[in-house]
Design a protein around this motif. Structure first.
Motif, short mmCIF file in Angstrom:
data_model
loop_
_atom_site.label_atom_id
_atom_site.label_comp_id
_atom_site.label_asym_id
_atom_site.label_seq_id
_atom_site.Cartn_x
_atom_site.Cartn_y
_atom_site.Cartn_z
N SER A 271 60.76 -59.45 33.95
CA SER A 271 59.86 -59.41 35.09
C SER A 271 60.66 -59.27 36.38
N LEU B 235 61.03 -58.08 40.64
CA LEU B 235 60.48 -57.85 41.97
C LEU B 235 61.52 -57.13 42.81
N ARG C 181 59.60 -47.60 44.97
CA ARG C 181 58.25 -47.38 44.43
C ARG C 181 58.31 -46.52 43.16
N THR D 121 59.53 -48.64 40.19
CA THR D 121 58.55 -49.57 39.61
C THR D 121 57.53 -48.85 38.73
N THR D 122 57.27 -47.57 38.99
CA THR D 122 56.34 -46.84 38.13
C THR D 122 56.94 -46.57 36.76
N ASN E 41 57.76 -53.87 33.74
CA ASN E 41 57.20 -55.10 34.29
C ASN E 41 57.80 -55.34 35.68
N ALA E 42 57.37 -54.54 36.65
CA ALA E 42 57.99 -54.61 37.97
C ALA E 42 56.98 -54.32 39.06
N ARG E 43 57.28 -54.83 40.24
CA ARG E 43 56.49 -54.52 41.43
C ARG E 43 57.41 -54.52 42.63
N ILE E 44 56.94 -53.94 43.73
CA ILE E 44 57.74 -53.85 44.95
C ILE E 44 56.96 -54.42 46.11
N THR E 45 57.66 -55.12 47.00
CA THR E 45 57.12 -55.54 48.29
C THR E 45 58.01 -54.98 49.38
N PHE F 137 56.65 -65.21 43.94
CA PHE F 137 57.05 -64.55 42.69
C PHE F 137 57.73 -65.52 41.73
#
Length: 319
Positions: free
Chosen positions: A259, A261, A277, A280-281, A285-289, A313
């Motif tokens: 996981s 971030l 970005r 993360t696609t 299992n990832a996201r960006i802020t 997070f």
């Protein structure tokens, strides 16, 4: 946890010179002024070499904050007191009070993973939350890719080394034999010059870096061997043309099951948020802020928003 606690100023082992003693006392004082009540300890590896850490409290799964190429844990001083997790803040090998090493003689990626594995083992924990900035992000990805079972959550705070094609002309020149040696002999002697040279290109607001943190950073980069360590690292990872292709980490990150971030400054000079970005696609299992009004070291530009994102997070249970 096998440690040699250093719980008060002046409690240093024999052989540590006055320059290192002043650096550590000033660094501890800077963290404590901001509400971080941790202490300094040494964690030995299997070869008997010691990694120096700042530790807030023991935990079965601490958050390990790995500093970037400026070569100093002081980059975390404004952020650390705002985090709710038990923290371990190490000096990377060759920096601060950790053991010296010659990166020209190593498999750089493999040794980065080895160091964090031995640190995790030395802490006596099965898993860690891992937060890395810039070159510290390279170390974090290398370890997570090699030992995903030992990382609960991964955070890349500022684009990680290995995710951008060019580290910048100055660093590419530092990687060049001959020119790099001359650069390593240049000594920065005052904090305001350091503000301009070390932070001017990587922060949106270098003028906001507190004077006491600059003074600690100045002491850190002028410790014996630090400039040569930085040169050896640049030679290991880059040439005059840019980052060595065999040390790019996009593929390793794209398949990482941990996981993850990505915290990205909207004005990161080394790589824009669109790169994050896109990553993360492709990751499972990832996201960006994206942090507004922040550069390559977002936790120095905007420590409060970064702390809020990190706490949210790291506090979430895994699904």
């Amino acid at each position: 946890m096998a440690t040699d606690p250093l719980t008060s100023p002046g409690a240093y082992p024999r052989g540590v010179d006055d320059q290192r003693r002043e650096f550590e006392e000033r660094r501890l004082a800077a963290f404590r002024r901001r509400g971080f009540s941790g202490v300094g300890r040494r964690i030995p590896d299997h070869a008997g070499r010691e990694t120096y850490i700042l530790v807030s409290e023991e935990s079965p799964c601490p958050a390990v904050l790995v500093h970037g190429g400026v070569g100093n844990t002081v980059e975390w001083a404004d952020l650390a007191p705002q985090l709710g997790s038990p923290l371990i803040i190490p000096d990377r090998p060759g920096f601060g009070l950790s053991y010296p090493t010659d990166y020209r003689r190593l498999d750089f990626r493999a040794d980065a993973a080895r160091w964090l594995l031995e640190l995790t083992d030395g802490l006596g924990v099965d898993k860690i939350d891992l937060v890395g900035n810039s070159m510290g992000g390279f170390f974090a990805i290398a370890f997570a890719a090699a030992h995903p079972d030992r990382v609960r959550k991964l955070v890349l705070c500022g684009t990680a080394g290995g995710l951008f094609p060019k580290p910048g002309l100055f660093l590419q020149l530092w990687a060049t034999p001959g020119v790099g040696t001359l650069i390593s002999k240049i000594q920065v002697r005052d904090a305001e010059t350091l503000r301009k040279r070390a932070f001017g290109n990587y922060l949106v607001h270098p003028e906001r870096v507190p004077a006491d943190l600059l003074e600690v950073a100045l002491l850190g980069i002028n410790l014996p061997g630090t400039a040569q360590t930085n040169q050896a690292i640049m030679q290991a990872v880059a040439t005059i043309r840019g980052w060595r292709p065999q040390l790019r980490l996009e593929s390793a990150l794209a398949t990482l099951p941990v996981s993850t971030l990505l915290i990205w400054g909207d004005h990161d000079a080394l790589a824009g948020p669109d790169i994050g970005r896109d990553l993360t696609t492709r990751m499972p299992n990832a996201r960006i802020t994206v942090i507004p009004d922040a550069g390559h070291i977002p936790h120095l530009d905007q420590p409060e928003p970064v702390a809020a994102v990190l706490n949210e997070f790291l506090g979430q249970p895994l699904h």
